[in-house]
Structures are given as C-alpha cells and as structure tokens.
Design a protein around this motif. Structure first.
Motif, mmCIF file in Angstrom:
data_model
loop_
_atom_site.group_PDB
_atom_site.id
_atom_site.type_symbol
_atom_site.label_atom_id
_atom_site.label_comp_id
_atom_site.label_asym_id
_atom_site.label_seq_id
_atom_site.Cartn_x
_atom_site.Cartn_y
_atom_site.Cartn_z
ATOM 1 N N MET A 1 0.825 -1.345 0.026
ATOM 2 C CA MET A 1 -0.098 0.009 0.046
ATOM 3 C C MET A 1 0.866 1.267 0.043
ATOM 4 O O MET A 1 1.787 1.277 0.785
ATOM 5 C CB MET A 1 -0.800 0.136 1.254
ATOM 6 N N SER A 2 0.629 2.233 -1.029
ATOM 7 C CA SER A 2 1.465 3.340 -1.064
ATOM 8 C C SER A 2 0.978 4.312 0.250
ATOM 9 O O SER A 2 -0.095 4.306 0.753
ATOM 10 C CB SER A 2 1.117 4.172 -2.222
ATOM 11 N N GLU A 3 2.079 5.087 0.601
ATOM 12 C CA GLU A 3 1.786 6.145 1.484
ATOM 13 C C GLU A 3 0.808 7.094 1.317
ATOM 14 O O GLU A 3 -0.185 7.339 2.216
ATOM 15 C CB GLU A 3 3.078 6.732 2.020
ATOM 16 N N GLU A 4 0.327 7.454 -0.105
ATOM 17 C CA GLU A 4 -0.433 8.356 -0.466
ATOM 18 C C GLU A 4 -1.974 7.746 -0.389
ATOM 19 O O GLU A 4 -2.914 8.338 0.295
ATOM 20 C CB GLU A 4 -0.425 8.793 -1.867
ATOM 21 N N PHE A 5 -2.045 6.475 -0.666
ATOM 22 C CA PHE A 5 -3.398 5.678 -0.381
ATOM 23 C C PHE A 5 -3.606 5.529 1.039
ATOM 24 O O PHE A 5 -4.694 5.748 1.458
ATOM 25 C CB PHE A 5 -3.166 4.233 -1.260
ATOM 26 N N GLU A 6 -2.556 5.352 1.892
ATOM 27 C CA GLU A 6 -2.914 5.107 3.160
ATOM 28 C C GLU A 6 -3.549 6.400 3.794
ATOM 29 O O GLU A 6 -4.518 6.175 4.482
ATOM 30 C CB GLU A 6 -1.626 4.769 4.006
ATOM 31 N N HIS A 7 -2.927 7.490 3.543
ATOM 32 C CA HIS A 7 -3.425 8.822 4.072
ATOM 33 C C HIS A 7 -4.594 9.110 3.671
ATOM 34 O O HIS A 7 -5.613 9.551 4.494
ATOM 35 C CB HIS A 7 -2.227 9.734 3.527
ATOM 36 N N LYS A 8 -5.039 8.656 2.163
ATOM 37 C CA LYS A 8 -6.442 8.979 1.715
ATOM 38 C C LYS A 8 -7.294 8.173 2.507
ATOM 39 O O LYS A 8 -8.431 8.497 2.954
ATOM 40 C CB LYS A 8 -6.463 8.769 0.427
ATOM 41 N N LEU A 9 -7.228 6.588 2.865
ATOM 42 C CA LEU A 9 -7.798 6.028 3.675
ATOM 43 C C LEU A 9 -8.121 6.371 5.146
ATOM 44 O O LEU A 9 -9.328 6.182 5.477
ATOM 45 C CB LEU A 9 -7.189 4.650 3.633
ATOM 46 N N SER A 11 -7.809 9.522 6.188
ATOM 47 C CA SER A 11 -8.657 10.734 6.190
ATOM 48 C C SER A 11 -10.283 10.395 5.980
ATOM 49 O O SER A 11 -11.019 10.980 6.549
ATOM 50 C CB SER A 11 -8.032 11.611 4.993
ATOM 51 N N LEU A 12 -10.474 9.193 4.912
ATOM 52 C CA LEU A 12 -11.953 8.957 4.643
ATOM 53 C C LEU A 12 -12.392 8.433 6.088
ATOM 54 O O LEU A 12 -13.531 8.669 6.540
ATOM 55 C CB LEU A 12 -11.838 7.957 3.603
ATOM 56 N N LEU A 13 -11.589 7.574 6.791
ATOM 57 C CA LEU A 13 -12.218 7.099 8.009
ATOM 58 C C LEU A 13 -12.307 8.070 9.157
ATOM 59 O O LEU A 13 -13.447 8.176 9.805
ATOM 60 C CB LEU A 13 -11.235 6.130 8.375
ATOM 61 N N ALA A 14 -11.504 8.930 9.223
ATOM 62 C CA ALA A 14 -11.789 10.030 10.169
ATOM 63 C C ALA A 14 -12.883 10.780 9.803
ATOM 64 O O ALA A 14 -13.802 11.343 10.789
ATOM 65 C CB ALA A 14 -10.483 11.006 10.133
ATOM 66 N N GLU A 15 -13.085 11.181 8.619
ATOM 67 C CA GLU A 15 -14.454 12.051 8.036
ATOM 68 C C GLU A 15 -15.614 11.181 8.385
ATOM 69 O O GLU A 15 -16.703 12.194 8.770
ATOM 70 C CB GLU A 15 -14.315 12.174 6.480
ATOM 71 N N HIS A 16 -15.895 9.920 8.211
ATOM 72 C CA HIS A 16 -17.120 9.190 8.443
ATOM 73 C C HIS A 16 -17.074 8.372 9.832
ATOM 74 O O HIS A 16 -17.709 7.565 9.724
ATOM 75 C CB HIS A 16 -17.106 8.205 7.339
#
Length: 149
Positions: A1-9, A11-16
């Motif tokens: 898993m890339s660092e960018e994908f991990e960050h997006k994931l 962020s999405l979890l935090a948002e929801h």
C-alpha cells in the motif's frame, strides 16, 4: 500500500468515524473453544469436559465436587481463561464465559453454586473441540469424564 493511499484511507475513515459501527464476533467457534480448553489447567479442563460431555451443558455442582473435590481451583482457572484470551488476542473483548455458575434461586443471599451450565449452541461447539483434542477417549470404566492423553 502506498503512503498516499494510506493517507487518503485514514482521512476517509476520520471523516466518517461517526457513521461507522465496529462489531466483533464474540461467538465461540471450534477453534476458539479448542484454544480455550488447551489454555486450562488439567483440573479445569476435566471440569469443562464433564460439563460438556457428562452433563450435556448442565452438571450438578455436587456431582463435580464428588469427582473433583473442591471446585475452587478449576473455577478460578475457568474465570481467568476468557480475560487471558482477550489479552492474548485469541478472541475479542465481550466474549462471554462458556461455562457459568447456577446459584440456588431459593437462597439468593448465599452464593453456593448448585450447578454449572453452558448454552446449547456452545455445547455442540465444545463437543467438536473436545473431539479434536481427543476427549472421545474418555475413561469409560470410571465414568469420570477424564480425558486420556
């Protein structure tokens, strides 16, 4: 898993996070039951075996005392097994003890256990776990629920 994908994931979890509900499977499985039984002292394993095989999920405490003597050691080992399994990551927090005491309903102020029980669903699970552990080779001559190794 890339660092960018991990960050997006993340962020999405935090948002929801307020919409998410995390549930853990706290049911006993054959694998969990086998691990539980393996973690017990010999006396506690014999106790559990008797409740499952001899009592089919319900066994009179006097019968257990007659075979095992004092029940303090086995019952303490049983009560410590579930929290130990949670700490070790063997099953999730909230997993209930498979064997529970039954108190005398006519004398609720004095908590002498009159029996020990296990739910019908768990009896079949623990029967299978005991079969895997070789408990089918019980000491039939004595009828004690002892497990042959």
């Amino acid at each position: 898993m890339s660092e960018e994908f991990e960050h997006k994931l993340l962020s999405l979890l935090a948002e929801h996070r307020h919409e998410l509900a995390i549930t853990a499977d706290t049911e006993w499985t054959v694998e969990r039951a086998e691990r539980y039984l393996r973690s017990l002292t010999a006396g506690a394993r014999r106790f559990a075996t008797m409740v499952v095989l001899d009592g089919d999920g319900y066994l009179d405490a006097d019968h257990l005392r007659g075979v095992l003597g004092k029940l303090n050691g086995p019952t303490v080992a049983l009560s410590r097994a579930v929290p130990r399994g949670v700490r070790e990551g063997w099953w999730p927090e909230g997993t209930s003890a498979p064997i529970t005491p039954v108190w005398d309903p006519d004398n609720p102020s004095w908590h002498k256990n009159i029996a020990y029980e296990m739910t019908r669903e768990n009896v079949s699970v623990f029967r299978e776990a005991l079969a895997r552990l070789g408990a089918g080779k019980r000491d039939q001559a004595k009828g004690t629920g002892a497990v042959a190794d």
